[in-house]
Structures are given as C-alpha cells and as structure tokens.
Design a protein around this motif. Structure first.
Motif, PDB file in Angstrom:
ATOM      1  N   ALA A   1      -2.364 -10.073   4.687  1.00 49.25           N
ATOM      2  CA  ALA A   1      -2.092 -10.764   3.536  1.00 49.25           C
ATOM      3  C   ALA A   1      -3.307 -10.863   2.668  1.00 49.25           C
ATOM      4  N   LEU A   2      -4.565 -10.938   3.321  1.00 47.08           N
ATOM      5  CA  LEU A   2      -5.654 -10.730   2.397  1.00 47.08           C
ATOM      6  C   LEU A   2      -6.031  -9.476   1.647  1.00 47.08           C
ATOM      7  N   VAL A   3      -5.487  -8.318   2.103  1.00 45.11           N
ATOM      8  CA  VAL A   3      -5.339  -6.834   1.529  1.00 45.11           C
ATOM      9  C   VAL A   3      -4.233  -6.984   0.436  1.00 45.11           C
TER      10      VAL A   3
ATOM     11  N   MET B   1     -12.766  -3.997  -1.959  1.00 42.46           N
ATOM     12  CA  MET B   1     -12.340  -5.009  -0.895  1.00 42.46           C
ATOM     13  C   MET B   1     -11.104  -4.708   0.062  1.00 42.46           C
ATOM     14  N   SER B   2     -10.111  -4.380  -0.967  1.00 45.52           N
ATOM     15  CA  SER B   2      -8.750  -3.700  -0.346  1.00 45.52           C
ATOM     16  C   SER B   2      -9.007  -2.708   0.594  1.00 45.52           C
ATOM     17  N   LEU B   3      -9.654  -1.778   0.246  1.00 45.40           N
ATOM     18  CA  LEU B   3      -9.963  -0.607   1.144  1.00 45.40           C
ATOM     19  C   LEU B   3     -10.769  -1.018   2.448  1.00 45.40           C
ATOM     20  N   ILE B   4     -11.676  -1.829   2.217  1.00 46.54           N
ATOM     21  CA  ILE B   4     -12.566  -2.284   3.561  1.00 46.54           C
ATOM     22  C   ILE B   4     -11.466  -2.806   4.341  1.00 46.54           C
ATOM     23  N   GLY B   5     -10.664  -3.864   3.690  1.00 47.53           N
ATOM     24  CA  GLY B   5      -9.449  -4.643   4.456  1.00 47.53           C
ATOM     25  C   GLY B   5      -8.624  -3.849   5.395  1.00 47.53           C
TER      26      GLY B   5
ATOM     27  N   LEU C   1     -10.516  -2.263   8.290  1.00 48.43           N
ATOM     28  CA  LEU C   1     -10.740  -3.474   9.310  1.00 48.43           C
ATOM     29  C   LEU C   1      -9.327  -3.427   9.976  1.00 48.43           C
ATOM     30  N   TRP C   2      -8.173  -3.416   9.117  1.00 49.65           N
ATOM     31  CA  TRP C   2      -7.007  -3.636   9.989  1.00 49.65           C
ATOM     32  C   TRP C   2      -6.500  -2.496  10.852  1.00 49.65           C
ATOM     33  N   VAL C   3      -6.834  -1.274  10.325  1.00 48.39           N
ATOM     34  CA  VAL C   3      -6.416  -0.182  11.251  1.00 48.39           C
ATOM     35  C   VAL C   3      -7.439  -0.212  12.557  1.00 48.39           C
ATOM     36  N   ARG C   4      -8.492  -0.639  12.010  1.00 52.06           N
ATOM     37  CA  ARG C   4      -9.467  -0.807  13.668  1.00 52.06           C
ATOM     38  C   ARG C   4      -9.146  -1.634  14.398  1.00 52.06           C
ATOM     39  N   PHE C   5      -8.972  -3.082  13.776  1.00 53.13           N
ATOM     40  CA  PHE C   5      -8.432  -4.079  14.745  1.00 53.13           C
ATOM     41  C   PHE C   5      -6.895  -3.875  15.439  1.00 53.13           C
ATOM     42  N   TYR C   6      -5.957  -3.003  14.673  1.00 51.24           N
ATOM     43  CA  TYR C   6      -4.849  -2.647  15.112  1.00 51.24           C
ATOM     44  C   TYR C   6      -4.731  -1.846  16.509  1.00 51.24           C
ATOM     45  N   ARG C   7      -5.605  -0.822  16.086  1.00 52.64           N
ATOM     46  CA  ARG C   7      -5.941   0.259  17.242  1.00 52.64           C
ATOM     47  C   ARG C   7      -6.291  -0.414  18.487  1.00 52.64           C
ATOM     48  N   SER C   8      -7.400  -1.326  18.440  1.00 52.00           N
ATOM     49  CA  SER C   8      -7.891  -2.155  19.451  1.00 52.00           C
ATOM     50  C   SER C   8      -6.854  -3.036  20.217  1.00 52.00           C
ATOM     51  N   THR C   9      -6.075  -3.612  19.334  1.00 50.99           N
ATOM     52  CA  THR C   9      -5.107  -4.472  20.209  1.00 50.99           C
ATOM     53  C   THR C   9      -3.851  -3.524  21.003  1.00 50.99           C
ATOM     54  N   ARG C  10      -3.787  -2.338  20.368  1.00 51.00           N
ATOM     55  CA  ARG C  10      -2.757  -1.453  21.046  1.00 51.00           C
ATOM     56  C   ARG C  10      -3.526  -0.872  22.307  1.00 51.00           C
ATOM     57  N   SER C  11      -4.822  -0.573  22.185  1.00 47.80           N
ATOM     58  CA  SER C  11      -5.578  -0.234  23.493  1.00 47.80           C
ATOM     59  C   SER C  11      -5.674  -1.326  24.581  1.00 47.80           C
ATOM     60  N   SER C  12      -5.500  -2.599  24.114  1.00 53.20           N
ATOM     61  CA  SER C  12      -5.558  -3.795  24.972  1.00 53.20           C
ATOM     62  C   SER C  12      -4.244  -3.906  25.343  1.00 53.20           C
ATOM     63  N   GLY C  13      -3.151  -3.263  24.995  1.00 50.99           N
ATOM     64  CA  GLY C  13      -1.730  -3.478  25.650  1.00 50.99           C
ATOM     65  C   GLY C  13      -1.104  -4.770  24.611  1.00 50.99           C
ATOM     66  N   VAL C  14      -1.675  -4.650  23.484  1.00 52.13           N
ATOM     67  CA  VAL C  14      -0.775  -5.775  22.556  1.00 52.13           C
ATOM     68  C   VAL C  14      -0.124  -4.868  21.638  1.00 52.13           C
ATOM     69  N   ARG C  15       1.360  -5.424  21.051  1.00 50.34           N
ATOM     70  CA  ARG C  15       1.995  -4.967  20.184  1.00 50.34           C
ATOM     71  C   ARG C  15       2.255  -5.756  18.929  1.00 50.34           C
TER      72      ARG C  15
END
Length: 233
Positions: A27-29, A211-215, A218-232
């Motif tokens: 939403a911030l992006v 700021m959108s690009l940075i967001g 960050l979203w992609v990085r956080f999304y990958r970390s949740t995927r690697s921890s087993g969260v969809r």
C-alpha cells in the motif's frame, strides 16, 4: 496437547502478521507511485502555465477602460481611479524569508467595474505609499485552503476572493485580480507565473518514485524471506 496447539497458534499469528506487513508495504508503494504521478502532472500543468504566461507577455500592452477582461497574465494599463479607502491587507505573507502583508488596492475602471490590484509585499508595520501608476499584470485569483472561514479583522484578511471582498465592502464583485508592475519601493513585487516552477515538481516526483523503487525492493526481499520460512503471501 496444549503445547502443539500453542505452537500452531503462534505460527498462525506470525504468518498473519507477515501478510499484513506485506500488504501494508504494498500500500505504501502504491501511495508513493500515486504521489509521484500527481507531482508529475503538476509539473506538466506548470509548464503549460509558463507557456501561457510567455504567450501573454508577447502580446502588446493595452489600455483597459472596462468591458470584457483581457486574458490572464496580459499586461494592461488601467483607466479610471484608485480607491485607497477600500484597501485591504493579506496577512502572514512571506517575502525574502520575512513575514509581512500584501497590500491589495481596488481600482475602479471607467465603466464602474472594480479590479483588485495586489501592489506587493510590505513589512506589517510599514507605512503604505499612495498608489503610483496603473500598469498591472492580470493574474489568477489566489488559491487557498481553509478548514474554516476566517472573517477579516478591520481590513486585515487571511485570504481573498471576489465574493469575500464584495461581502466586506458591499456592491458588485470585483471583475479581476491583478499584480502591480514596475518598481515602487518599499514594495517587494513578484514576477513570473505563480507557484512553484515545473522543475521543483519534477524533483518531488523523482523523490516519490525513488521511494517507490526502494519500497518494491524491500517488498520483494521480505516476500522471499517469508517464502523461505514457509509462509505464503
């Protein structure tokens, strides 16, 4: 049995929090993308305004005695008389980093119509010189935003428009708003199109989109970390 149940509930709550964090970041992006687009559209509008201003300056000056108002930004010489008794001040105006007032003096054209002329900025405690000359540049009425209408105190206004002036002074609404031309110390007078230049809005747009690009990163990085921890997500 209670320990596995508590563990599963903690995992579920953690997954829920991660999903909310992803949604909030997305939403911030979207917000920064929209703000960047808004500033870009304002830059385009200011460029169009600058072009209209330049086109008006290319027109020969004329004498305006009354009747239909010339186009905005056109430079004219008003024919009629000043009405200093009906003068007003716009409070809390800034020039060169100082707070003061802008002096707005009405001018009655030969046909009886009134034009409000912003003669420029003065310190609040400065004496107001008598009007000199009648060369002006037609301008847009000031734009302002108010949470509540602030009535004038004497002749001291926070903002001005045709209806507000007519209600204060009585009679018909002024037909135009103008800025005085030429040097008349101690007035400080503006020139050029009103508002921020297009380049400033482009800089704001670039900042929001950065700021959108940075967001997004960050979203992609956080999304990958949740995927690697087993969260969809």
């Amino acid at each position: 049995m209670s320990a596995p149940f508590s563990s599963n509930r903690s995992i579920t709550q953690g997954n829920h929090r991660r999903r909310l964090a992803l949604l909030g970041l997305a939403a911030l992006v979207l917000l920064t993308v929209a703000l960047g687009a808004w500033q870009f559209s304002r830059a385009l509008g200011k460029r169009a305004l600058a072009a209209a201003y330049a086109q008006a300056l290319a027109q020969p000056p004329l004498v305006w005695r009354g009747g239909h108002a010339p186009d905005e930004f056109h430079r004219v010489r008003l024919a009629g008389q000043w009405l200093p008794a009906d003068e007003l001040r716009l409070d809390q105006r800034i020039a060169n980093g100082r707070v003061g007032v802008e002096i707005v003096t009405p001018f009655r054209l030969n046909d009886g119509a009134v034009v409000l002329v912003n003669r420029g900025w003065l310190p609040a405690d400065a004496a107001v010189p008598a009007p000199a000359g009648s060369d002006v540049e037609l301008a847009r009425w000031p734009r302002f935003f108010e949470l509540a209408t602030t009535p004038p105190v004497g002749n001291l206004f926070q903002n001005i428009d045709p209806a507000r002036y007519a209600a204060w002074r009585g009679g018909a609404e002024p037909v135009a708003y103008a800025r005085a031309l030429g040097a008349q110390p101690p007035f400080v007078r503006e020139s050029g199109p009103p508002g921020l230049p297009p380049e400033r809005h482009l800089a704001y747009a670039a900042t929001w989109w950065g700021m959108s690009l940075i967001g997004v990163l960050l979203w992609v990085r956080f999304y990958r970390s949740t995927r690697s921890s087993g969260v969809r997500a």
